[in-house]
Design a protein around this motif. Sequence first.
Motif, PDB file in Angstrom:
ATOM      1  N   THR A   5     -54.336 -74.060 -11.508  1.00 35.87           N
ATOM      2  CA  THR A   5     -53.986 -73.109 -10.330  1.00 35.87           C
ATOM      3  C   THR A   5     -52.737 -72.383 -10.631  1.00 35.87           C
TER       4      THR A   5
ATOM      5  N   GLY B  34     -49.366 -73.667  -5.020  1.00 33.30           N
ATOM      6  CA  GLY B  34     -50.742 -74.245  -5.055  1.00 33.30           C
ATOM      7  C   GLY B  34     -51.449 -75.095  -4.182  1.00 33.30           C
ATOM      8  N   ILE B  35     -50.670 -75.933  -3.519  1.00 28.96           N
ATOM      9  CA  ILE B  35     -51.314 -76.873  -2.512  1.00 28.96           C
ATOM     10  C   ILE B  35     -50.636 -76.862  -1.222  1.00 28.96           C
ATOM     11  N   THR B  36     -51.482 -77.045  -0.067  1.00 27.45           N
ATOM     12  CA  THR B  36     -50.872 -77.065   1.255  1.00 27.45           C
ATOM     13  C   THR B  36     -49.618 -77.787   1.404  1.00 27.45           C
TER      14      THR B  36
ATOM     15  N   ALA C  69     -54.595 -72.998   1.416  1.00 25.15           N
ATOM     16  CA  ALA C  69     -55.390 -72.464   2.178  1.00 25.15           C
ATOM     17  C   ALA C  69     -56.028 -73.169   3.543  1.00 25.15           C
ATOM     18  N   THR C  70     -54.976 -73.982   3.881  1.00 22.51           N
ATOM     19  CA  THR C  70     -55.086 -74.779   5.177  1.00 22.51           C
ATOM     20  C   THR C  70     -54.683 -73.492   6.177  1.00 22.51           C
TER      21      THR C  70
ATOM     22  N   LEU D 139     -59.668 -72.247   4.490  1.00 24.84           N
ATOM     23  CA  LEU D 139     -60.956 -72.846   4.514  1.00 24.84           C
ATOM     24  C   LEU D 139     -61.988 -72.586   5.765  1.00 24.84           C
TER      25      LEU D 139
ATOM     26  N   TYR E 243     -57.356 -84.225   2.815  1.00 25.42           N
ATOM     27  CA  TYR E 243     -55.954 -83.486   3.041  1.00 25.42           C
ATOM     28  C   TYR E 243     -56.171 -82.033   3.743  1.00 25.42           C
TER      29      TYR E 243
ATOM     30  N   PRO F 287     -56.780 -78.722   3.654  1.00 17.50           N
ATOM     31  CA  PRO F 287     -57.856 -77.527   3.515  1.00 17.50           C
ATOM     32  C   PRO F 287     -59.256 -78.359   3.636  1.00 17.50           C
TER      33      PRO F 287
ATOM     34  N   PRO G  72     -60.520 -79.230  -4.212  1.00 15.80           N
ATOM     35  CA  PRO G  72     -59.571 -78.029  -4.571  1.00 15.80           C
ATOM     36  C   PRO G  72     -59.908 -77.634  -6.050  1.00 15.80           C
ATOM     37  N   SER G  73     -59.564 -76.247  -6.328  1.00 19.19           N
ATOM     38  CA  SER G  73     -59.882 -75.571  -7.647  1.00 19.19           C
ATOM     39  C   SER G  73     -59.385 -76.712  -8.653  1.00 19.19           C
TER      40      SER G  73
ATOM     41  N   PHE H 297     -60.280 -67.123  -8.191  1.00 18.90           N
ATOM     42  CA  PHE H 297     -59.627 -66.627  -7.112  1.00 18.90           C
ATOM     43  C   PHE H 297     -58.086 -66.878  -6.943  1.00 18.90           C
TER      44      PHE H 297
END
Length: 391
Positions: free
Chosen positions: A44, A102-104, A127-128, A145, A171, A173, A225-226, A303
């Motif tokens: 990511t 990269g993450i929520t 993306a949460t 999501l 978690y 997302p 996740p990706s 994406f």
Amino acid sequence: MKKRVFLSATALAVTALATSPVFAQDNTFKIGLILPMTGQQASTGRQVEAGVRLYMAQNGDMVAGKKVELIVKDDTSQPDVTKRLAQELVVNDKVNVLAGFGITPSALATAPIATQSRTPEIVMAAATSSITEASPYIVRSSFTLPQVSVVLADWAPKHGIKTVDTLVSDYGPGIDAEKYFRERLIANGGKVTESLRVPLRSPDFAPFLQKVRDDHPDALFVFVPSGAGAALMKQFVSRGMDKAGIKLIATGDVTDDDQLNDMGDGALGVVTSHHYSAAHPSETNKQFVAAFEKANKGMRPNFMAVGGYDGTHLIYDALKKTQGQGGGEALVAAMKGESFESPRGPIRIDPQTRDIVQNVYLRKVERVNGQFYNVEFDVVKDVKDPGKAPK
Ligand code: VNL
């Protein structure tokens, strides 16, 4: 009393700083880009950074009289590290914008710093749904999501899928994907027979897939996740789930363009919903993919790359609109309502929520010229995040 004296002295110093001709030569505009460049989410980080750099290379680094400078930091996807780096970037480097995430948990850990320092936080990956509500300085260029999950839950029951098990990363997302997919599927007359959650770090899918095999629903709906999709796909196929007649449906995170060619023939035919495919057939996207591959030794954009590319586009446009004079508040105001043609299709920033409004596509994995792609076959236009309460 003492505090007030101190405050006004600071205010004076700040005014002096802003007006003094000595500082006039400082015409840089700094973007602090915080990403997971190592560890489990490294793909990511690599994709987002490449998207940001491509936009800058194509549009130059002089914008509205400012020289745009990029500072990249690796948070190894540990939110406490993200927070420390954000603090250092704001205080020491005096960045004008924080970006990446990269993450929520990383995006959320940075929100208080964005608010306190009045620094825009451009979320390019995480993306949460709730992230944009954590600070009025957050603007999102990725997706949510709920946005993509409801589209798949509308499609499935019309195509013979009535009973579904869900399997998500445990978690933000994943919980969003599970909730919005289930609610919409039930509203459409379908049924969720089992809701399974796997750990984010190093998940072992085997016991969960065994459970799904025993349940034998029409389909398994997945969000991971990706970067985690290939492992899931391989285990799904090696356990003979597809042969047993259980369909795999998923958000596009699972059939990630970054990994899709390594997933094997078992991926063929898998239907997903998402906002971006490298195979999106627009002229804008064809040019984007070609330029991205050229700049990155043939790496295909996913994406995440588009989130970085469009997030940088938002920053550049805000800088232009504010004629290089804008502080955090003015920059965020300039981003509200912004719209343009992205490689994914038309996008805009909802001025109420600062979240992205975009097309969500239904896609099927197909072999095209010897490579695997998510080939779009239907679209729902201008989807707002369903996770936001109407205001
Ligand atoms: C998140 C959402 C991360 C979707 C992802 O990949 C993803 C997140 C790293 O919000 O943490 O595909």
